[in-house]
Write an enzyme that holds these catalytic residues in place. Structure first.
Site, PDB file in Angstrom:
ATOM      1  N   GLY A  82       0.799  -1.229   0.000  1.00 34.62           N
ATOM      2  CA  GLY A  82       0.000   0.000   0.000  1.00 34.62           C
ATOM      3  C   GLY A  82       0.830   1.277   0.000  1.00 34.62           C
ATOM      4  O   GLY A  82       0.289   2.366  -0.184  1.00 34.62           O
ATOM      5  N   GLU A  83       2.153   1.151   0.194  1.00 35.39           N
ATOM      6  CA  GLU A  83       2.969   2.372   0.205  1.00 35.39           C
ATOM      7  C   GLU A  83       3.030   2.975  -1.200  1.00 35.39           C
ATOM      8  O   GLU A  83       2.981   2.264  -2.201  1.00 35.39           O
ATOM      9  CB  GLU A  83       4.375   2.060   0.729  1.00 35.39           C
ATOM     10  CG  GLU A  83       4.380   1.828   2.230  1.00 35.39           C
ATOM     11  CD  GLU A  83       5.778   1.642   2.795  1.00 35.39           C
ATOM     12  OE1 GLU A  83       6.755   1.625   2.023  1.00 35.39           O
ATOM     13  OE2 GLU A  83       5.877   1.509   4.033  1.00 35.39           O
TER      14      GLU A  83
ATOM     15  N   ARG B  95     -13.401  21.640   6.951  1.00 35.52           N
ATOM     16  CA  ARG B  95     -14.591  21.872   7.778  1.00 35.52           C
ATOM     17  C   ARG B  95     -14.239  21.928   9.260  1.00 35.52           C
ATOM     18  O   ARG B  95     -15.020  22.372  10.070  1.00 35.52           O
ATOM     19  CB  ARG B  95     -15.655  20.801   7.500  1.00 35.52           C
ATOM     20  CG  ARG B  95     -16.424  21.099   6.218  1.00 35.52           C
ATOM     21  CD  ARG B  95     -17.433  20.043   5.883  1.00 35.52           C
ATOM     22  NE  ARG B  95     -16.785  18.838   5.390  1.00 35.52           N
ATOM     23  CZ  ARG B  95     -17.449  17.764   4.990  1.00 35.52           C
ATOM     24  NH1 ARG B  95     -18.757  17.733   5.051  1.00 35.52           N
ATOM     25  NH2 ARG B  95     -16.803  16.704   4.532  1.00 35.52           N
ATOM     26  N   GLN B  96     -13.027  21.450   9.608  1.00 29.45           N
ATOM     27  CA  GLN B  96     -12.597  21.539  11.013  1.00 29.45           C
ATOM     28  C   GLN B  96     -11.650  22.734  11.109  1.00 29.45           C
ATOM     29  O   GLN B  96     -10.430  22.596  11.076  1.00 29.45           O
ATOM     30  CB  GLN B  96     -11.877  20.250  11.430  1.00 29.45           C
ATOM     31  CG  GLN B  96     -11.389  20.258  12.881  1.00 29.45           C
ATOM     32  CD  GLN B  96     -12.431  19.810  13.886  1.00 29.45           C
ATOM     33  OE1 GLN B  96     -13.138  18.851  13.640  1.00 29.45           O
ATOM     34  NE2 GLN B  96     -12.532  20.503  15.009  1.00 29.45           N
TER      35      GLN B  96
ATOM     36  N   LYS C   1     -29.771  25.839   8.434  1.00 27.61           N
ATOM     37  CA  LYS C   1     -29.485  24.445   8.769  1.00 27.61           C
ATOM     38  C   LYS C   1     -28.873  24.373  10.154  1.00 27.61           C
ATOM     39  O   LYS C   1     -28.128  25.253  10.555  1.00 27.61           O
ATOM     40  CB  LYS C   1     -28.482  23.954   7.721  1.00 27.61           C
ATOM     41  CG  LYS C   1     -28.097  22.528   7.822  1.00 27.61           C
ATOM     42  CD  LYS C   1     -27.169  22.157   6.691  1.00 27.61           C
ATOM     43  CE  LYS C   1     -25.718  22.336   7.059  1.00 27.61           C
ATOM     44  NZ  LYS C   1     -24.786  21.834   6.064  1.00 27.61           N
TER      45      LYS C   1
ATOM     46  N   SER D 100     -21.660  15.724   0.638  1.00 25.20           N
ATOM     47  CA  SER D 100     -20.991  14.552   1.205  1.00 25.20           C
ATOM     48  C   SER D 100     -22.010  13.415   1.293  1.00 25.20           C
ATOM     49  O   SER D 100     -22.196  12.664   0.336  1.00 25.20           O
ATOM     50  CB  SER D 100     -20.397  14.918   2.568  1.00 25.20           C
ATOM     51  OG  SER D 100     -19.774  13.802   3.139  1.00 25.20           O
ATOM     52  N   THR D 101     -22.746  13.331   2.370  1.00 24.52           N
ATOM     53  CA  THR D 101     -23.769  12.275   2.477  1.00 24.52           C
ATOM     54  C   THR D 101     -25.020  12.616   1.673  1.00 24.52           C
ATOM     55  O   THR D 101     -25.891  11.768   1.483  1.00 24.52           O
ATOM     56  CB  THR D 101     -24.207  12.101   3.940  1.00 24.52           C
ATOM     57  OG1 THR D 101     -24.851  13.322   4.372  1.00 24.52           O
ATOM     58  CG2 THR D 101     -23.026  11.801   4.843  1.00 24.52           C
TER      59      THR D 101
ATOM     60  N   GLY E  63     -27.279  14.661   2.731  1.00 22.93           N
ATOM     61  CA  GLY E  63     -28.345  15.019   3.671  1.00 22.93           C
ATOM     62  C   GLY E  63     -28.778  16.484   3.556  1.00 22.93           C
ATOM     63  O   GLY E  63     -29.974  16.788   3.493  1.00 22.93           O
ATOM     64  N   THR E  64     -27.804  17.380   3.517  1.00 19.50           N
ATOM     65  CA  THR E  64     -28.112  18.816   3.459  1.00 19.50           C
ATOM     66  C   THR E  64     -28.908  19.162   2.197  1.00 19.50           C
ATOM     67  O   THR E  64     -29.968  19.795   2.257  1.00 19.50           O
ATOM     68  CB  THR E  64     -26.801  19.643   3.454  1.00 19.50           C
ATOM     69  OG1 THR E  64     -26.056  19.291   4.615  1.00 19.50           O
ATOM     70  CG2 THR E  64     -27.054  21.121   3.406  1.00 19.50           C
TER      71      THR E  64
END
Ligand code: R5P
Length: 298
Positions: free
Chosen positions: A37-38, A95-96, A193, A224-225, A227-228
């Site tokens: 995986g590297e 977002r963070q 929201k 993303s999901t 939902g919004t």
């Protein structure tokens, strides 16, 4: 001297388009994943003294794409490239942007530290979730917007009395809607929201909007999901909108997000080539070329 384009693994097609449209040379590179995986990366031509623009969007798997980006920057620095510009249409972890709950890592700040420490000279991104994140960078860092391009895409559908809707009322969301509305000479409005910080659950407040019989276009930075946007589509349909389109700069469409949006009643979901895929019908190539020219990197 012309900037040379380096196509990262996440954005090879976009890099080719930038090279083609801007008549900019593309650097030959090679990369692969080892069985464990590297990641392995190699510049297959001499880049010493060359001004580079690395194109690498950080959509999921974001952590893998971040590591690939850092390896490209590190290699370029080590091989003494002249300048190392970055075009990162989707800047993950934006977002963070602050500590919402005590003890949290501010992941956008961590990413900024890594990108700078590795040796990047400047950075462009598109429709970053929160522009405040760019203040974490000490190198020049710019936000571009694809709102105009998304609006122009929908305008070609022959809209009836269109209205642009931002699915939440944060300043950046409003601004994106305003730009889209101005582009098609229409109105804009926004919903409100609420997100539960512990569970992540989203609630969109029902607000009376003047959408009856009109074509509505939801403009957002990220799906993303789903939902919004699905909440917004349902509200607009319930209030009698004729057609509801959804345009997002970064259509991540995690899991069954697209089905969720279709079930809610969306007529079409469109994203940009920030995230390659079936809905990526709008390009960001012209945005970066214009910005490079304006800032005299070309
Ligand atoms: C957040 O406020 C953003 O602007 C998007 O609306 C959000 O990230 C979309 O996430 P989801 O599709 O999971 O609702």
């Amino acid at each position: 001297m012309k900037v040379k384009i380096v196509g990262g693994p996440s954005s090879t097609k976009l890099a080719e388009l930038i090279s083609l449209q801007g008549n900019l040379p593309i650097v030959r590179v090679g990369y692969k994943r080892f069985p464990d995986g590297e990641f392995y990366f190699r510049f297959e031509e001499d880049i010493e003294g060359q001004d580079l623009l690395i194109v690498q969007s950080l959509y999921p798997p974001s952590d893998a794409h971040i590591l690939e980006l850092l390896m490209m920057i590190h290699g370029a620095k080590d091989l003494k490239a002249g300048s190392i510009g970055l075009f990162i249409p989707y800047l993950a972890y934006s977002r963070q942007d602050q500590r919402y709950l005590s003890g949290e890592t501010i992941s956008s700040a961590m990413l900024a530290d890594l990108i700078q420490a590795t040796g990047a000279s400047y950075l462009y991104t598109v429709d970053i979730h929160d522009k405040a994140v760019l203040h974490r960078y000490r190198i020049p860092a710019f936000n571009l917007t694809a709102s105009k391009e998304l609006a122009l895409y929908f305008e070609r559908k022959g809209l009836r009395d269109p209205i642009i809707i931002a699915p939440d009322d944060e300043e950046d969301a409003r601004e994106r809607a305003r730009v889209a509305a101005e582009t098609i000479k229409g109105e804009y409005d926004c919903l409100t929201k609420r997100r539960d910080r512990q569970t992540g659950e989203i609630r969109t407040l029902e607000k009376r909007l003047r959408v009856s019989g009109r074509d509505a276009i939801i403009i957002d930075d990220i799906i993303s999901t789903g939902g919004t946007a699905a909440n917004a589509v349902r509200i607009l349909k319930k209030q009698g909108a004729r057609r509801v389109f959804v345009g997002a700069t970064h259509a991540l469409l995690i899991g069954n997000a697209l089905e969720l949006l279709k079930e809610a009643g969306a007529d079409e979901v469109v994203g940009t080539d920030s995230v390659p895929g079936d809905v990526a019908k709008v390009t960001t190539a012209n945005l970066i070329l214009k910005a490079l020219e304006e800032h005299r990197w070309l």
